[in-house]
Design an enzyme around this catalytic site. Sequence first.
Site, PDB file in Angstrom:
ATOM      1  N   TYR A   1     -68.491   6.535 -29.878  1.00 10.85           N
ATOM      2  CA  TYR A   1     -67.171   5.961 -30.128  1.00 10.85           C
ATOM      3  C   TYR A   1     -66.156   7.070 -30.415  1.00 10.85           C
ATOM      4  O   TYR A   1     -65.047   7.071 -29.870  1.00 10.85           O
ATOM      5  CB  TYR A   1     -67.286   5.019 -31.332  1.00 10.85           C
ATOM      6  CG  TYR A   1     -66.040   4.276 -31.727  1.00 10.85           C
ATOM      7  CD1 TYR A   1     -65.494   3.293 -30.917  1.00 10.85           C
ATOM      8  CD2 TYR A   1     -65.434   4.528 -32.965  1.00 10.85           C
ATOM      9  CE1 TYR A   1     -64.366   2.584 -31.322  1.00 10.85           C
ATOM     10  CE2 TYR A   1     -64.315   3.813 -33.367  1.00 10.85           C
ATOM     11  CZ  TYR A   1     -63.793   2.848 -32.546  1.00 10.85           C
ATOM     12  OH  TYR A   1     -62.687   2.144 -32.950  1.00 10.85           O
TER      13      TYR A   1
ATOM     14  N   ILE B   1     -61.853 -10.441 -21.195  1.00 15.95           N
ATOM     15  CA  ILE B   1     -63.002 -10.635 -20.297  1.00 15.95           C
ATOM     16  C   ILE B   1     -63.467 -12.095 -20.294  1.00 15.95           C
ATOM     17  O   ILE B   1     -64.044 -12.572 -19.328  1.00 15.95           O
ATOM     18  CB  ILE B   1     -64.162  -9.673 -20.683  1.00 15.95           C
ATOM     19  CG1 ILE B   1     -65.300  -9.672 -19.671  1.00 15.95           C
ATOM     20  CG2 ILE B   1     -64.705  -9.947 -22.068  1.00 15.95           C
ATOM     21  CD1 ILE B   1     -65.199  -8.599 -18.653  1.00 15.95           C
TER      22      ILE B   1
HETATM   23  N1  SER Z   1     -63.169  -0.270 -37.411  1.00 14.09           N
HETATM   24  C1  SER Z   1     -63.721   0.632 -36.442  1.00 14.09           C
HETATM   25  C2  SER Z   1     -65.196   0.667 -36.503  1.00 14.09           C
HETATM   26  O1  SER Z   1     -65.717   0.483 -37.571  1.00 14.09           O
HETATM   27  C3  SER Z   1     -63.210   2.014 -36.685  1.00 14.09           C
HETATM   28  O2  SER Z   1     -62.166   2.267 -35.851  1.00 14.09           O
HETATM   29  O3  SER Z   1     -65.817   0.934 -35.532  1.00 14.09           O
END
Ligand code: SER
Length: 315
Positions: free
Chosen positions: A141, A35
């Site tokens: 996430y 980006i």
């Molecule tokens: N390292 C990443 C995080 O802490 C985990 O996939 O979000």
Amino acid sequence: MKNILITGALGQIGSELAVKLRSIYGADHVVTTDIRKTDCEAAESGPFEILDVTNGKALLATAKKYRADTIIHMAAVLSATAEANPVFAWNLNMGGLMNALEIARDLNCQFFTPSSIGAFGPTTPKDNTPQDTLQRPTTMYGVNKVAGELLADYYFYKFGVDTRGLRFPGLISYVTPPGGGTTDYAVEIYYEAVKHKRYTCYIAQGTYMDMMYMPDALNAIIELMEADPARLKHRNSFNVTAMSFEPEEIAAEIRKAIPEFKLHYQVDPDRQRIADSWPNSIDATAATEEWGFTTEFDLAKMTEDMLQQLAVKQS
Ligand code: SER
């Protein structure tokens, strides 16, 4: 992999992966995109394009321009950033992935995107977490990662796109720092140990999470992408890990080189909640059996290398 397009290529993984791929496949055969442009080897050592992955037309035009036959889709925000701004995370993490998968289908590209230990949740078995298990994450996430795994599998079953993925643990490196992740403490601790001989940790004592050193992570991506598809029973995504530790264990390892190193705690409840919902340690047997996954670095070897490299970098 002959002509490789990497999205999010100036991030923690992409910036090192791009340089390694260029050394193997040739500088002109790896186009890096992100980006924004920053001064780094991944942007300077071969073709680079500014690219917003939520713009599908721009992504398609770039893939066509460089005759991409492989897409390595890294553009995404990490767990703590996603938790702070869930709608933004959904739009970027899922919108970008959908665009990239559609282009892989259109142009018949091989496809890689990382998943994470974040794809597991509080009801997942915590120790030696199996490859195939309950995945009910409680973070945005995690929701993105599970949906991404399913979507990438769907593109394989439905359209025959050669999609492959890894569930990465926390990745540790001295080149590009991660940003907005829950496992970032395990990188910061080394920088602070070298600079100030002390670190204030936002993750509580006794919190175990899986980790891996970047050279092992890069090898895993390349080995998986080069693996014989006939051997793959799984696709998206394979558990991979090199070690599991809690903050006191990494501190003890650092003290072997810096005896006066001090570790304090100031726990961040938001990131602690995320860490508590993830496994203590995951089982990578499927990756070992299906494509020969191995690692070179344990905690001791990684610590030695990190401290040496950072002493040079920060001098
Ligand atoms: N390292 C990443 C995080 O802490 C985990 O996939 O979000």
